[in-house]
Design a protein around this motif. Structure first.
Motif, PDB file in Angstrom:
ATOM      1  N   VAL A  75      34.648  35.663  35.568  1.00 56.16           N
ATOM      2  CA  VAL A  75      35.042  34.992  36.808  1.00 56.16           C
ATOM      3  C   VAL A  75      34.783  35.919  37.995  1.00 56.16           C
ATOM      4  O   VAL A  75      35.159  37.094  37.965  1.00 56.16           O
ATOM      5  CB  VAL A  75      36.553  34.651  36.758  1.00 56.16           C
ATOM      6  CG1 VAL A  75      36.992  33.904  38.000  1.00 56.16           C
ATOM      7  CG2 VAL A  75      36.894  33.845  35.505  1.00 56.16           C
ATOM      8  N   VAL A  76      34.151  35.390  39.041  1.00 58.99           N
ATOM      9  CA  VAL A  76      34.001  36.143  40.285  1.00 58.99           C
ATOM     10  C   VAL A  76      35.268  35.924  41.110  1.00 58.99           C
ATOM     11  O   VAL A  76      35.704  34.789  41.297  1.00 58.99           O
ATOM     12  CB  VAL A  76      32.760  35.692  41.082  1.00 58.99           C
ATOM     13  CG1 VAL A  76      32.611  36.546  42.339  1.00 58.99           C
ATOM     14  CG2 VAL A  76      31.494  35.774  40.232  1.00 58.99           C
ATOM     15  N   THR A  77      35.875  37.019  41.588  1.00 57.13           N
ATOM     16  CA  THR A  77      37.155  36.907  42.278  1.00 57.13           C
ATOM     17  C   THR A  77      37.024  37.244  43.774  1.00 57.13           C
ATOM     18  O   THR A  77      35.930  37.505  44.284  1.00 57.13           O
ATOM     19  CB  THR A  77      38.210  37.810  41.601  1.00 57.13           C
ATOM     20  OG1 THR A  77      37.776  39.166  41.701  1.00 57.13           O
ATOM     21  CG2 THR A  77      38.401  37.418  40.131  1.00 57.13           C
ATOM     22  N   GLU A  78      38.184  37.243  44.408  1.00 59.41           N
ATOM     23  CA  GLU A  78      38.259  37.296  45.874  1.00 59.41           C
ATOM     24  C   GLU A  78      37.456  38.406  46.535  1.00 59.41           C
ATOM     25  O   GLU A  78      36.898  38.219  47.618  1.00 59.41           O
ATOM     26  CB  GLU A  78      39.735  37.431  46.269  1.00 59.41           C
ATOM     27  CG  GLU A  78      39.980  37.361  47.761  1.00 59.41           C
ATOM     28  CD  GLU A  78      41.460  37.268  48.091  1.00 59.41           C
ATOM     29  OE1 GLU A  78      42.293  37.654  47.240  1.00 59.41           O
ATOM     30  OE2 GLU A  78      41.775  36.794  49.185  1.00 59.41           O
TER      31      GLU A  78
ATOM     32  N   GLN B 146      44.657  36.030  41.013  1.00 64.58           N
ATOM     33  CA  GLN B 146      43.272  35.566  41.110  1.00 64.58           C
ATOM     34  C   GLN B 146      43.016  34.333  40.236  1.00 64.58           C
ATOM     35  O   GLN B 146      41.868  33.905  40.088  1.00 64.58           O
ATOM     36  CB  GLN B 146      42.307  36.694  40.696  1.00 64.58           C
ATOM     37  CG  GLN B 146      42.423  37.951  41.539  1.00 64.58           C
ATOM     38  CD  GLN B 146      41.941  37.727  42.957  1.00 64.58           C
ATOM     39  OE1 GLN B 146      40.819  37.278  43.187  1.00 64.58           O
ATOM     40  NE2 GLN B 146      42.791  38.039  43.932  1.00 64.58           N
ATOM     41  N   GLU B 147      44.084  33.791  39.676  1.00 65.71           N
ATOM     42  CA  GLU B 147      43.958  32.656  38.754  1.00 65.71           C
ATOM     43  C   GLU B 147      43.194  31.482  39.357  1.00 65.71           C
ATOM     44  O   GLU B 147      42.428  30.801  38.683  1.00 65.71           O
ATOM     45  CB  GLU B 147      45.347  32.163  38.312  1.00 65.71           C
ATOM     46  CG  GLU B 147      46.059  33.081  37.326  1.00 65.71           C
ATOM     47  CD  GLU B 147      45.526  32.947  35.901  1.00 65.71           C
ATOM     48  OE1 GLU B 147      44.917  31.905  35.589  1.00 65.71           O
ATOM     49  OE2 GLU B 147      45.726  33.896  35.131  1.00 65.71           O
ATOM     50  N   GLU B 148      43.396  31.249  40.640  1.00 69.45           N
ATOM     51  CA  GLU B 148      42.761  30.084  41.255  1.00 69.45           C
ATOM     52  C   GLU B 148      41.235  30.206  41.290  1.00 69.45           C
ATOM     53  O   GLU B 148      40.530  29.209  41.459  1.00 69.45           O
ATOM     54  CB  GLU B 148      43.298  29.846  42.668  1.00 69.45           C
ATOM     55  CG  GLU B 148      42.976  30.977  43.631  1.00 69.45           C
ATOM     56  CD  GLU B 148      43.711  30.838  44.961  1.00 69.45           C
ATOM     57  OE1 GLU B 148      43.657  29.759  45.554  1.00 69.45           O
ATOM     58  OE2 GLU B 148      44.342  31.831  45.392  1.00 69.45           O
ATOM     59  N   PHE B 149      40.725  31.432  41.096  1.00 64.31           N
ATOM     60  CA  PHE B 149      39.275  31.596  41.130  1.00 64.31           C
ATOM     61  C   PHE B 149      38.573  31.031  39.890  1.00 64.31           C
ATOM     62  O   PHE B 149      37.364  30.813  39.906  1.00 64.31           O
ATOM     63  CB  PHE B 149      38.899  33.067  41.386  1.00 64.31           C
ATOM     64  CG  PHE B 149      38.994  33.397  42.843  1.00 64.31           C
ATOM     65  CD1 PHE B 149      37.907  33.222  43.685  1.00 64.31           C
ATOM     66  CD2 PHE B 149      40.200  33.807  43.393  1.00 64.31           C
ATOM     67  CE1 PHE B 149      38.003  33.465  45.045  1.00 64.31           C
ATOM     68  CE2 PHE B 149      40.314  34.064  44.748  1.00 64.31           C
ATOM     69  CZ  PHE B 149      39.215  33.895  45.579  1.00 64.31           C
ATOM     70  N   LEU B 150      39.329  30.786  38.838  1.00 68.83           N
ATOM     71  CA  LEU B 150      38.758  30.101  37.673  1.00 68.83           C
ATOM     72  C   LEU B 150      38.202  28.740  38.109  1.00 68.83           C
ATOM     73  O   LEU B 150      37.051  28.395  37.829  1.00 68.83           O
ATOM     74  CB  LEU B 150      39.864  29.850  36.640  1.00 68.83           C
ATOM     75  CG  LEU B 150      39.917  30.682  35.372  1.00 68.83           C
ATOM     76  CD1 LEU B 150      41.063  30.197  34.502  1.00 68.83           C
ATOM     77  CD2 LEU B 150      38.598  30.598  34.603  1.00 68.83           C
ATOM     78  N   GLU B 151      39.033  27.986  38.789  1.00 65.54           N
ATOM     79  CA  GLU B 151      38.614  26.659  39.239  1.00 65.54           C
ATOM     80  C   GLU B 151      37.572  26.739  40.357  1.00 65.54           C
ATOM     81  O   GLU B 151      36.638  25.939  40.413  1.00 65.54           O
ATOM     82  CB  GLU B 151      39.839  25.874  39.716  1.00 65.54           C
ATOM     83  CG  GLU B 151      39.593  24.384  39.828  1.00 65.54           C
ATOM     84  CD  GLU B 151      40.854  23.630  40.252  1.00 65.54           C
ATOM     85  OE1 GLU B 151      41.963  24.072  39.905  1.00 65.54           O
ATOM     86  OE2 GLU B 151      40.704  22.604  40.933  1.00 65.54           O
TER      87      GLU B 151
ATOM     88  N   ASP C  48      34.804  45.309  51.893  1.00 67.97           N
ATOM     89  CA  ASP C  48      35.117  45.669  50.510  1.00 67.97           C
ATOM     90  C   ASP C  48      36.559  46.157  50.416  1.00 67.97           C
ATOM     91  O   ASP C  48      36.932  47.130  51.071  1.00 67.97           O
ATOM     92  CB  ASP C  48      34.143  46.765  50.042  1.00 67.97           C
ATOM     93  CG  ASP C  48      34.198  46.984  48.544  1.00 67.97           C
ATOM     94  OD1 ASP C  48      35.101  46.432  47.877  1.00 67.97           O
ATOM     95  OD2 ASP C  48      33.330  47.724  48.049  1.00 67.97           O
ATOM     96  N   GLY C  49      37.367  45.461  49.639  1.00 71.51           N
ATOM     97  CA  GLY C  49      38.753  45.870  49.423  1.00 71.51           C
ATOM     98  C   GLY C  49      39.756  45.248  50.382  1.00 71.51           C
ATOM     99  O   GLY C  49      40.958  45.440  50.236  1.00 71.51           O
ATOM    100  N   VAL C  50      39.267  44.517  51.379  1.00 67.73           N
ATOM    101  CA  VAL C  50      40.179  43.856  52.316  1.00 67.73           C
ATOM    102  C   VAL C  50      40.962  42.761  51.593  1.00 67.73           C
ATOM    103  O   VAL C  50      40.392  41.977  50.841  1.00 67.73           O
ATOM    104  CB  VAL C  50      39.384  43.257  53.510  1.00 67.73           C
ATOM    105  CG1 VAL C  50      40.298  42.427  54.415  1.00 67.73           C
ATOM    106  CG2 VAL C  50      38.694  44.351  54.300  1.00 67.73           C
ATOM    107  N   LYS C  51      42.273  42.727  51.792  1.00 64.83           N
ATOM    108  CA  LYS C  51      43.120  41.718  51.131  1.00 64.83           C
ATOM    109  C   LYS C  51      43.090  40.406  51.916  1.00 64.83           C
ATOM    110  O   LYS C  51      42.817  40.402  53.113  1.00 64.83           O
ATOM    111  CB  LYS C  51      44.569  42.208  51.049  1.00 64.83           C
ATOM    112  CG  LYS C  51      44.743  43.499  50.264  1.00 64.83           C
ATOM    113  CD  LYS C  51      44.559  43.267  48.770  1.00 64.83           C
ATOM    114  CE  LYS C  51      44.645  44.579  47.999  1.00 64.83           C
ATOM    115  NZ  LYS C  51      43.760  44.621  46.843  1.00 64.83           N
ATOM    116  N   GLY C  52      43.391  39.324  51.212  1.00 67.47           N
ATOM    117  CA  GLY C  52      43.523  38.028  51.887  1.00 67.47           C
ATOM    118  C   GLY C  52      42.216  37.443  52.388  1.00 67.47           C
ATOM    119  O   GLY C  52      42.181  36.731  53.390  1.00 67.47           O
TER     120      GLY C  52
END
Ligand code: SF4
Ligand code: F3S
Length: 106
Positions: free
Chosen positions: A3-6, A64-69, A95-99
């Motif tokens: 999964v690619v995440t935020e 990061q669960e929502e990134f699955l969908e 890179d590394g910025v939250k939100g």
């Protein structure tokens, strides 16, 4: 699936696409997605990402669960990408910025 995440958002380094044996990355304006139906869980892409944005579904952080969908939805919509391209000019700053999810362009 992987999964690619935020943290890919606005970084989009694209190193990941070069190593995928089944070419299952799809490109949006500022994020890439993996097609969960095509991914063969080879794990080759995970260490390639300079932003450490790729996780196995089994090791996906809780936030990061929502990134699955998101990966599944976007992979169905966006064009395939198999060759690395230049990242955005300001990729390092993001890179590394939250939100960053609020900046995801679909
Ligand atoms: Fe491609 Fe393997 Fe990464 Fe799945 S785990 S997206 S098959 S490189
Ligand atoms: Fe994104 Fe990392 Fe690939 S930043 S484009 S998942 S190399």
């Amino acid at each position: 699936t992987f999964v690619v995440t935020e943290n890919c958002i606005k970084c989009k380094y694209t190193d990941c696409v070069e190593v995928c044996p089944v070419d299952c990355f799809y490109e949006g304006p500022n994020f890439l997605a993996i097609d969960p139906d095509e991914c063969i869980d080879c794990a080759l892409c995970e260490p390639e990402c300079p932003a450490e944005a790729i996780y196995s579904e089994d090791e996906l952080p809780d936030d990061q669960e929502e990134f699955l969908e998101i990966n599944a939805d976007m992979a169905a919509k966006w064009p395939n990408i198999t060759e690395k391209k230049d990242p955005p000019e300001d990729a390092e700053q993001w890179d590394g910025v939250k939100g960053k999810k609020q900046y995801l362009e679909r």
